[in-house]
Write a protein that holds these residues in place. Structure first.
Motif, PDB file in Angstrom:
ATOM      1  N   ASP A   1      -7.913   3.482  -2.411  1.00  0.00           N
ATOM      2  CA  ASP A   1      -6.919   2.406  -2.340  1.00  0.00           C
ATOM      3  C   ASP A   1      -6.442   2.147  -0.915  1.00  0.00           C
ATOM      4  O   ASP A   1      -6.067   1.022  -0.579  1.00  0.00           O
ATOM      5  CB  ASP A   1      -5.700   2.733  -3.211  1.00  0.00           C
TER       6      ASP A   1
ATOM      7  N   LEU B   1      -2.522  -7.276  -6.157  1.00  0.00           N
ATOM      8  CA  LEU B   1      -2.907  -5.967  -5.641  1.00  0.00           C
ATOM      9  C   LEU B   1      -2.641  -4.868  -6.666  1.00  0.00           C
ATOM     10  O   LEU B   1      -3.389  -3.892  -6.747  1.00  0.00           O
ATOM     11  CB  LEU B   1      -2.207  -5.677  -4.311  1.00  0.00           C
TER      12      LEU B   1
ATOM     13  N   GLU C   1      -5.437  -2.340  -8.138  1.00  0.00           N
ATOM     14  CA  GLU C   1      -5.259  -0.884  -8.115  1.00  0.00           C
ATOM     15  C   GLU C   1      -5.506  -0.276  -9.490  1.00  0.00           C
ATOM     16  O   GLU C   1      -5.919   0.876  -9.607  1.00  0.00           O
ATOM     17  CB  GLU C   1      -3.851  -0.544  -7.608  1.00  0.00           C
TER      18      GLU C   1
ATOM     19  N   SER D   1       6.099  -2.670  -5.282  1.00  0.00           N
ATOM     20  CA  SER D   1       5.466  -3.527  -4.278  1.00  0.00           C
ATOM     21  C   SER D   1       6.257  -4.799  -4.027  1.00  0.00           C
ATOM     22  O   SER D   1       6.137  -5.400  -2.951  1.00  0.00           O
ATOM     23  CB  SER D   1       4.051  -3.908  -4.723  1.00  0.00           C
TER      24      SER D   1
ATOM     25  N   LEU E   1       0.830  -1.202   0.000  1.00  0.00           N
ATOM     26  CA  LEU E   1       0.000   0.000   0.000  1.00  0.00           C
ATOM     27  C   LEU E   1       0.866   1.254   0.000  1.00  0.00           C
ATOM     28  O   LEU E   1       0.601   2.202  -0.738  1.00  0.00           O
ATOM     29  CB  LEU E   1      -0.921  -0.009   1.228  1.00  0.00           C
TER      30      LEU E   1
ATOM     31  N   ILE F   1      -7.079  -1.821  -0.821  1.00  0.00           N
ATOM     32  CA  ILE F   1      -5.921  -2.723  -0.858  1.00  0.00           C
ATOM     33  C   ILE F   1      -5.849  -3.591   0.402  1.00  0.00           C
ATOM     34  O   ILE F   1      -5.715  -4.813   0.300  1.00  0.00           O
ATOM     35  CB  ILE F   1      -4.620  -1.942  -1.130  1.00  0.00           C
TER      36      ILE F   1
ATOM     37  N   ASP G   1       1.307   2.009  -4.177  1.00  0.00           N
ATOM     38  CA  ASP G   1       0.327   3.059  -4.461  1.00  0.00           C
ATOM     39  C   ASP G   1       1.020   4.369  -4.807  1.00  0.00           C
ATOM     40  O   ASP G   1       0.640   5.070  -5.748  1.00  0.00           O
ATOM     41  CB  ASP G   1      -0.609   3.216  -3.264  1.00  0.00           C
TER      42      ASP G   1
END
Length: 191
Positions: free
Chosen positions: A167, A155, A159, A136, A104, A171, A108
């Motif tokens: 998110d 994930l 997204e 990630s 996250l 997430i 993100d």
């Protein structure tokens, strides 16, 4: 403050939470985050009722999106804390929670920073999705090993969807759904 700077702060705060969680442990980090959340909710409430505190106004004017200042000041930080607390509270594996919070935080942020370079009207881009997955991988693989690859990819694909769910909430919730359904366990034997 521009969006790139906001996203770098998002990644830095997430990283700080990860480091602090590893140092103090699961129970203590939950207590710390709940304390911060309660103070944050009180400050949001005061601001929405018209009370303006100098330090809070300075922080909001520097870091908050203009559209959120009117509707819900502190929205991004609030959702981030709620999503993080969700992961620490409902996951039954501390490393899994750390991996999702890392995804996250890093994924993100990377998707927004990279995706904005290629987007003409604010839509999501394949470049942003690729950046999400690549960034990630670092926390996901660090905390989960090879199953972190699948977590980062799934994930990242989530997204990329044009959903109207923040998110910071979506997430962690999808992370729990994947864990609960045993998707990663089927992949390589995660608990």
């Amino acid at each position: 403050m521009n969006e790139d700077s906001r996203q770098l702060i998002h990644a830095a705060v997430g990283t700080l939470i990860l480091v602090l969680a590893v140092i103090v442990g699961e129970r203590a980090i939950v207590n710390i985050l709940v304390f911060i959340l309660v103070i944050g909710v009180c400050l949001i409430h005061l601001r929405m009722r018209g009370t303006k505190l100098l330090l809070v106004e300075k922080i909001l004017s520097e870091f908050e999106r203009k559209k959120d200042l009117r509707k819900m000041p502190g929205k991004g930080a609030f959702y981030f804390l709620v999503g993080t607390l969700f992961a620490f509270t409902f996951y039954h594996d501390f490393n899994y929670a750390l991996a999702v919070i890392g995804v996250l935080s890093w994924g993100d942020s990377a998707s927004t920073i990279v995706g904005r370079r290629f987007s003409k009207r604010g839509e999501k881009t394949w470049q942003g999705t690729l950046a999400f997955i690549l960034f990630s991988l670092v926390p996901a693989v660090y905390f989960l090993g090879v199953s972190g690859v699948l977590l980062a990819v799934l994930l990242g694909l989530y997204e990329a969807l044009p959903l109207h769910i923040d998110d910071n909430l979506g997430i962690p919730i999808l992370g729990e759904v994947l864990r609960h359904l045993g998707v990663l366990k089927a992949f390589v034997g995660l608990r």
